[in-house]
Scaffold this active site. Structure first.
Site, short mmCIF file in Angstrom:
data_model
loop_
_atom_site.label_atom_id
_atom_site.label_comp_id
_atom_site.label_asym_id
_atom_site.label_seq_id
_atom_site.Cartn_x
_atom_site.Cartn_y
_atom_site.Cartn_z
N HIS A 28 0.84 -1.20 0.00
CA HIS A 28 0.00 0.00 0.00
C HIS A 28 0.88 1.25 0.00
CE1 HIS A 28 -2.88 -2.90 2.03
NE2 HIS A 28 -3.62 -2.43 1.04
N VAL A 167 4.61 -5.40 -4.70
CA VAL A 167 5.77 -5.39 -3.79
C VAL A 167 5.87 -6.79 -3.17
CG1 VAL A 167 6.78 -4.35 -1.72
CG2 VAL A 167 5.45 -2.94 -3.31
N ARG A 178 -3.66 -10.48 3.74
CA ARG A 178 -3.96 -11.85 4.19
C ARG A 178 -2.73 -12.60 4.70
NH1 ARG A 178 -9.27 -13.16 2.12
NH2 ARG A 178 -9.85 -11.54 0.65
#
Ligand code: PAF
Length: 270
Positions: A28, A167, A178
């Site tokens: 993110h 990434v 997860r």
């Protein structure tokens, strides 16, 4: 959110947007940093979208860590964290949804019925709330990106959609919220997904390989790791996402594997 956007628009500021479901990680952060470098303002949303989950158990097990997420967003110089609650997004009487069409019917769509309609619906709602110039999505969710591109195009939403490279951790495993549900041993074993993808992509780069051969090979190799289940491995045209009978330049290999009760997806483009 719309009020803030209108003020920013009047001030002539470009707005980049990264929709997320929280449990933020370095993947993110990469999206945030690209948005921050390309826009004057960056908005990140955190909303665990019940509409895109196939089971209540998976929805409930989805990691939630808002306080930690706030720190990560701040470290990455995100300007606005937009965290609507369920009632705000789906109030009583909410009834209109977006249907994602044929591109959403195979791979993830086949194994997670309704998933992409849920994604398409929430993304359209979020884009209408934030009205960004550019929205950023990770390439790990390869089919999701294609679905969003097609929804944005078909519904005339005025926003550029950008895919950002996956990434990976030191042993190649694609970062995913997860992953936090995997034990240390499982985390190590899960790196086999990317090793196999690489192996097959290299093979396909030197010799066009039939999808069937590739599927058999992947299947055999995954069988050697107990407690895992290969859900699918497919080769698709990288743009249209139509199934391809051979792996070669211009195609992408997509895979979904269960490690115990954790479902991981990944892909590699050739
Ligand atoms: O990729 C995700 O995290 C979600 O599917 C998204 C795009 C935020 C929609 O809920």
């Amino acid at each position: 959110m719309q009020k803030w956007r209108t003020v920013e628009h009047s001030a002539g500021h470009s707005v980049g947007f990264v929709p997320t479901m929280g449990a933020l990680h370095q993947g993110h952060a990469e999206l945030f940093s690209q948005s921050v470098s390309e826009n004057e303002r960056t908005v990140v949303s955190i909303f665990v979208n019940s509409l895109q989950f196939n089971s209540v158990a998976d929805l409930e097990a989805y990691p939630r860590q808002l306080e930690q997420d706030k720190v990560i967003a701040e470290q990455q110089s995100v300007d606005v964290l937009f965290v609507p609650d369920h009632e705000e997004m789906y109030p009583n009487g909410f009834a209109s949804t977006v249907s994602a069409g044929p591109i959403a019917q195979h791979m993830e769509g086949l194994h997670r019925p309704g998933h992409f309609d849920g994604v398409a619906t929430v993304v359209v709602k979020l884009l209408n709330a934030v009205m960004p110039d550019v929205a950023y999505f990770g390439l790990k969710d390869f089919q999701q990106l294609a679905v969003i591109r097609s929804v944005v195009r078909d519904l005339n939403i005025k926003c550029d959609v950008r895919g950002v490279p996956t990434v990976r951790n030191g042993i190649g495993l694609a970062l995913s919220s997860r992953n936090s549900r995997l034990s240390t041993d499982r985390l190590e074993q899960a790196s086999i997904i990317y090793s196999l993808l690489n192996e097959m992509a290299n093979q396909a780069r030197s010799n066009v390989t039939s999808t069937l051969t590739l599927q058999n090979h992947f299947n055999e190799r995954m069988k050697s790791v107990s407690g895992t289940k290969l859900e699918y491995v497919e080769v698709v045209d990288s743009d249209s996402l139509l199934p391809a009978t051979t792996a070669q330049k211009g195609t992408t290999i997509c895979v979904a594997v269960w490690f115990d009760d954790v479902r991981l997806i990944d892909n590699i483009s050739i």
